[in-house]
Design a protein around this motif. Structure first.
Motif, PDB file in Angstrom:
ATOM      1  N   LEU A  28      31.988 -14.092  -5.456  1.00 55.00           N
ATOM      2  CA  LEU A  28      31.764 -13.295  -6.661  1.00 55.00           C
ATOM      3  C   LEU A  28      32.066 -11.823  -6.400  1.00 55.00           C
ATOM      4  O   LEU A  28      32.670 -11.140  -7.244  1.00 55.00           O
ATOM      5  CB  LEU A  28      30.318 -13.464  -7.142  1.00 55.00           C
ATOM      6  CG  LEU A  28      29.950 -12.765  -8.457  1.00 55.00           C
ATOM      7  CD1 LEU A  28      30.836 -13.259  -9.593  1.00 55.00           C
ATOM      8  CD2 LEU A  28      28.478 -13.001  -8.788  1.00 55.00           C
ATOM      9  N   ALA A  29      31.687 -11.333  -5.221  1.00 50.07           N
ATOM     10  CA  ALA A  29      31.955  -9.939  -4.864  1.00 50.07           C
ATOM     11  C   ALA A  29      33.456  -9.672  -4.780  1.00 50.07           C
ATOM     12  O   ALA A  29      33.947  -8.624  -5.225  1.00 50.07           O
ATOM     13  CB  ALA A  29      31.286  -9.603  -3.537  1.00 50.07           C
ATOM     14  N   VAL A  30      34.209 -10.628  -4.229  1.00 53.67           N
ATOM     15  CA  VAL A  30      35.664 -10.492  -4.147  1.00 53.67           C
ATOM     16  C   VAL A  30      36.270 -10.416  -5.542  1.00 53.67           C
ATOM     17  O   VAL A  30      37.167  -9.601  -5.813  1.00 53.67           O
ATOM     18  CB  VAL A  30      36.271 -11.663  -3.355  1.00 53.67           C
ATOM     19  CG1 VAL A  30      37.790 -11.661  -3.491  1.00 53.67           C
ATOM     20  CG2 VAL A  30      35.885 -11.576  -1.891  1.00 53.67           C
ATOM     21  N   ALA A  31      35.784 -11.265  -6.455  1.00 55.87           N
ATOM     22  CA  ALA A  31      36.299 -11.273  -7.827  1.00 55.87           C
ATOM     23  C   ALA A  31      36.008  -9.949  -8.532  1.00 55.87           C
ATOM     24  O   ALA A  31      36.856  -9.417  -9.258  1.00 55.87           O
ATOM     25  CB  ALA A  31      35.685 -12.430  -8.605  1.00 55.87           C
ATOM     26  N   VAL A  32      34.816  -9.405  -8.328  1.00 54.94           N
ATOM     27  CA  VAL A  32      34.459  -8.125  -8.944  1.00 54.94           C
ATOM     28  C   VAL A  32      35.300  -6.992  -8.366  1.00 54.94           C
ATOM     29  O   VAL A  32      35.815  -6.138  -9.103  1.00 54.94           O
ATOM     30  CB  VAL A  32      32.957  -7.840  -8.746  1.00 54.94           C
ATOM     31  CG1 VAL A  32      32.612  -6.433  -9.232  1.00 54.94           C
ATOM     32  CG2 VAL A  32      32.106  -8.871  -9.488  1.00 54.94           C
ATOM     33  N   CYS A  33      35.481  -6.990  -7.052  1.00 57.19           N
ATOM     34  CA  CYS A  33      36.297  -5.957  -6.409  1.00 57.19           C
ATOM     35  C   CYS A  33      37.747  -6.031  -6.866  1.00 57.19           C
ATOM     36  O   CYS A  33      38.406  -4.998  -7.046  1.00 57.19           O
ATOM     37  CB  CYS A  33      36.214  -6.095  -4.886  1.00 57.19           C
ATOM     38  SG  CYS A  33      34.609  -5.683  -4.184  1.00 57.19           S
TER      39      CYS A  33
END
Length: 330
Positions: A28-33
């Motif tokens: 999820l963090a990768v997608a947000v970044c």
């Protein structure tokens, strides 16, 4: 089982749950970044998210149920056309259209499964391909309804939840697709960990044994294929809503084949493999095609061969391969 063994099992389960939770948070963090790092590539990133949902549907059917299929495009395309027609003629609400796409994909999957699940091996594989090709021809002939070879146009979606308009840059579409992906991923994790999911794994391992203990193998596979069809329909509906266009390519054999390659790259039967494989394939495909539009398939082919020969279980199994090599060296 002794108290010590029970405590060890429970501790192992807690550790596994924690690792999976960390993996989910990292994804999820990768997608947000990615949203902030690539603000001008949101259309491409959204396409990756949609393909992840499609590959997840294939992983559920093939990775967990062992149903060899090259026809996920049948449900994907049906979901896309259903959502597009619903938006044009009935209601342009995105969430309602998404549900219509899921129902349409599930309906096609159920009807085809009644026949397909009675076959095995190459016959089953060919039937899944035939289903998609038949639907593509129907969509082509039904030109007054579907637009035929020109595609279904005129799809205009209402603001998401009544306030978030679909913009030209694709910001709303990206968050919308990401939210749907998260929901689908969470639901599939629950399904695969449920008694139904465990029984499906048993059917994949040994249908004869599952039949011997009283499990209805045929109907469980029909249900599994139907659920997979609903997820593929959601992916198609998302594509129709976000791009505002549905073409006959939604039923193409290449779409099903690419989804299978993505799953092989990432690894089957673990859901995370679908996410990883789709992301890697789409990025490599995009980069290679931009460098050499005519020979990019060589790059994809070399990548698939490398994974098949050196990491047969997919890129998720790379860690195990490295550990095995380290033990041999030591």
């Amino acid at each position: 089982m002794s108290l010590t063994e029970t405590a060890q099992v429970q501790s192992g389960r807690r550790g596994l749950f924690s690792r999976r939770l960390v993996a989910d948070a990292a994804l999820l963090a990768v997608a947000v970044c990615a949203f902030f790092l690539f603000p001008y590539d949101l259309a491409f990133l959204t396409r990756i998210l949609i393909m992840m949902i499609l590959v997840l549907s294939l992983d559920l059917v093939l990775g967990y149920g062992g149903i060899a299929t090259l026809g996920q495009a049948a449900m994907y395309g049906t979901g896309a056309y259903a959502a597009g027609l619903f938006a044009i003629h009935v209601w342009a609400d995105p969430v309602a259209g998404l549900l219509v796409g899921a129902l349409a994909g599930a309906a096609i999957a159920f009807l085809s499964a009644l026949v397909v699940m009675r076959a095995h091996g190459l016959t089953l594989l060919m039937l899944t391909i035939a289903a998609a090709q038949i639907l593509q021809e129907i969509a082509n002939k039904a030109r007054p309804v579907t637009g035929g070879a020109d595609g279904l146009r005129g799809i205009r979606m209402e603001p998401l939840f009544g306030s978030l308009k679909f913009d030209f840059i694709g910001q709303t579409g990206y968050w919308y697709a990401l939210g749907v992906l998260c929901v689908v991923f969470a639901v599939l994790k629950v399904i695969t960990a449920s008694p139904f999911g465990l029984s499906v794994r048993g059917i994949k391992a040994s249908p004869a044994r599952m039949t011997a203990i009283g499990t209805s193998v045929y109907w469980r596979l029909v249900v599994l294929y139907t659920i997979g069809g609903a997820v593929a329909g959601i992916a198609g509906a998302l594509a129709a809503q976000i791009t505002s266009l549905v073409s006959l390519e939604a039923y193409s054999f290449s779409l099903s084949a690419e989804a299978l390659i993505m799953l092989i790259l990432g690894g089957t039967g673990r859901l995370y493999g679908a996410i990883l494989g789709a992301a890697i394939f789409m990025v490599v495909h995009h980069t290679a095609a931009s460098v050499d539009p005519f020979n990019w398939l060589f790059v994809i082919g070399a990548m698939v061969l490398a994974v098949v020969f050196f990491v047969p279980s997919g890129l998720l199994g790379l860690k195990d391969v490295v550990r095995s090599l380290a033990r041999r060296v030591s």
